[in-house]
Design a protein around this motif. Structure first.
Motif, PDB file in Angstrom:
ATOM      1  N   GLY A   1     -61.067  21.199  20.527  1.00 19.05           N
ATOM      2  CA  GLY A   1     -61.685  19.882  20.619  1.00 19.05           C
ATOM      3  C   GLY A   1     -62.510  19.516  19.400  1.00 19.05           C
ATOM      4  N   GLU A   2     -62.162  20.051  18.264  1.00 19.97           N
ATOM      5  CA  GLU A   2     -62.940  19.798  17.063  1.00 19.97           C
ATOM      6  C   GLU A   2     -62.498  18.552  16.297  1.00 19.97           C
ATOM      7  OE1 GLU A   2     -63.723  23.119  14.606  1.00 19.97           O
ATOM      8  OE2 GLU A   2     -64.137  24.441  16.290  1.00 19.97           O
ATOM      9  N   THR A   3     -61.485  17.869  16.793  1.00 25.40           N
ATOM     10  CA  THR A   3     -61.040  16.664  16.092  1.00 25.40           C
ATOM     11  C   THR A   3     -62.111  15.583  16.130  1.00 25.40           C
ATOM     12  OG1 THR A   3     -59.893  15.988  18.105  1.00 25.40           O
ATOM     13  CG2 THR A   3     -58.579  17.046  16.420  1.00 25.40           C
ATOM     14  N   LEU A   4     -62.781  15.438  17.252  1.00 30.81           N
ATOM     15  CA  LEU A   4     -63.841  14.445  17.369  1.00 30.81           C
ATOM     16  C   LEU A   4     -65.013  14.782  16.448  1.00 30.81           C
ATOM     17  CD1 LEU A   4     -64.763  11.876  18.783  1.00 30.81           C
ATOM     18  CD2 LEU A   4     -65.769  13.300  20.564  1.00 30.81           C
TER      19      LEU A   4
ATOM     20  N   ASN B   1     -66.303  12.387  13.457  1.00 31.87           N
ATOM     21  CA  ASN B   1     -67.691  11.918  13.380  1.00 31.87           C
ATOM     22  C   ASN B   1     -68.333  12.249  12.039  1.00 31.87           C
ATOM     23  OD1 ASN B   1     -67.791  10.699  15.883  1.00 31.87           O
ATOM     24  ND2 ASN B   1     -68.455  12.561  16.917  1.00 31.87           N
ATOM     25  N   LYS B   2     -68.078  13.444  11.530  1.00 32.94           N
ATOM     26  CA  LYS B   2     -68.621  13.808  10.215  1.00 32.94           C
ATOM     27  C   LYS B   2     -68.033  12.914   9.123  1.00 32.94           C
ATOM     28  CE  LYS B   2     -69.812  18.594  11.062  1.00 32.94           C
ATOM     29  NZ  LYS B   2     -69.613  19.992  10.666  1.00 32.94           N
ATOM     30  N   ALA B   3     -66.747  12.623   9.215  1.00 33.61           N
ATOM     31  CA  ALA B   3     -66.109  11.766   8.217  1.00 33.61           C
ATOM     32  C   ALA B   3     -66.693  10.358   8.252  1.00 33.61           C
ATOM     33  CB  ALA B   3     -64.605  11.723   8.445  1.00 33.61           C
ATOM     34  N   VAL B   4     -66.931   9.841   9.428  1.00 27.61           N
ATOM     35  CA  VAL B   4     -67.512   8.502   9.565  1.00 27.61           C
ATOM     36  C   VAL B   4     -68.918   8.483   8.979  1.00 27.61           C
ATOM     37  CG1 VAL B   4     -68.381   6.819  11.233  1.00 27.61           C
ATOM     38  CG2 VAL B   4     -66.093   7.774  11.505  1.00 27.61           C
ATOM     39  N   ASN B   5     -69.720   9.496   9.281  1.00 27.42           N
ATOM     40  CA  ASN B   5     -71.085   9.555   8.749  1.00 27.42           C
ATOM     41  C   ASN B   5     -71.101   9.631   7.231  1.00 27.42           C
ATOM     42  OD1 ASN B   5     -72.277   9.380  11.255  1.00 27.42           O
ATOM     43  ND2 ASN B   5     -72.324  11.592  11.542  1.00 27.42           N
TER      44      ASN B   5
ATOM     45  N   CYS C   1     -68.762   8.570   5.202  1.00 30.19           N
ATOM     46  CA  CYS C   1     -68.270   7.299   4.691  1.00 30.19           C
ATOM     47  C   CYS C   1     -69.349   6.222   4.766  1.00 30.19           C
ATOM     48  CB  CYS C   1     -67.035   6.885   5.468  1.00 30.19           C
ATOM     49  SG  CYS C   1     -66.102   5.568   4.677  1.00 30.19           S
ATOM     50  N   MET C   2     -70.084   6.200   5.862  1.00 30.33           N
ATOM     51  CA  MET C   2     -71.148   5.210   6.018  1.00 30.33           C
ATOM     52  C   MET C   2     -72.260   5.448   4.992  1.00 30.33           C
ATOM     53  SD  MET C   2     -70.421   3.036   8.235  1.00 30.33           S
ATOM     54  CE  MET C   2     -69.413   2.700   9.630  1.00 30.33           C
ATOM     55  N   GLU C   3     -72.552   6.704   4.697  1.00 27.89           N
ATOM     56  CA  GLU C   3     -73.571   7.000   3.683  1.00 27.89           C
ATOM     57  C   GLU C   3     -73.112   6.586   2.295  1.00 27.89           C
ATOM     58  OE1 GLU C   3     -74.576  11.104   4.045  1.00 27.89           O
ATOM     59  OE2 GLU C   3     -75.471  10.855   6.025  1.00 27.89           O
ATOM     60  N   CYS C   4     -71.826   6.744   2.036  1.00 24.35           N
ATOM     61  CA  CYS C   4     -71.298   6.414   0.712  1.00 24.35           C
ATOM     62  C   CYS C   4     -71.404   4.900   0.427  1.00 24.35           C
ATOM     63  CB  CYS C   4     -69.857   6.838   0.577  1.00 24.35           C
ATOM     64  SG  CYS C   4     -69.660   8.613   0.363  1.00 24.35           S
ATOM     65  N   ILE C   5     -71.156   4.088   1.444  1.00 21.71           N
ATOM     66  CA  ILE C   5     -71.198   2.645   1.201  1.00 21.71           C
ATOM     67  C   ILE C   5     -72.575   2.076   1.507  1.00 21.71           C
ATOM     68  CG2 ILE C   5     -68.735   2.316   1.558  1.00 21.71           C
ATOM     69  CD1 ILE C   5     -69.282   1.298   4.334  1.00 21.71           C
ATOM     70  N   GLY C   6     -73.513   2.935   1.892  1.00 18.97           N
ATOM     71  CA  GLY C   6     -74.890   2.510   2.030  1.00 18.97           C
ATOM     72  C   GLY C   6     -75.279   1.924   3.370  1.00 18.97           C
ATOM     73  N   LEU C   7     -74.536   2.233   4.418  1.00 20.92           N
ATOM     74  CA  LEU C   7     -74.867   1.684   5.730  1.00 20.92           C
ATOM     75  C   LEU C   7     -75.589   2.690   6.619  1.00 20.92           C
ATOM     76  CD1 LEU C   7     -71.596  -0.249   6.580  1.00 20.92           C
ATOM     77  CD2 LEU C   7     -73.723  -1.160   5.689  1.00 20.92           C
ATOM     78  N   GLY C   8     -75.705   3.933   6.178  1.00 22.92           N
ATOM     79  CA  GLY C   8     -76.264   4.943   7.061  1.00 22.92           C
ATOM     80  C   GLY C   8     -77.597   5.443   6.708  1.00 22.92           C
TER      81      GLY C   8
END
Length: 57
Positions: free
Chosen positions: A37-40, A44-48, A50-57
């Motif tokens: 069950g590590e896909t989720l 989640n790590k990838a989304v976080n 990505c959000m930090e890279c574009i400045g939304l996190g």
């Protein structure tokens, strides 16, 4: 295809075998991760990140 030496024969024949073996091992590790069950978690790590890279996190 003729080979000059036995070493050439082994090199030419072992490359596809090694590649196939590595592919099977990788598929096994992916299946083990999905089974646990590590896909989720990875998503989640990838989304976080990505959000930090574009400045939304």
């Amino acid at each position: 295809m003729r080979f000059r030496t036995m070493r050439d024969f082994i090199r030419k024949r072992s490359r596809p075998v090694c590649a196939s073996l590595l592919l099977l091992i990788a598929a096994g590790f992916i299946a083990a991760g999905v089974n646990r069950g590590e896909t989720l978690l990875v998503f989640n790590k990838a989304v976080n990140i990505c959000m930090e890279c574009i400045g939304l996190g």
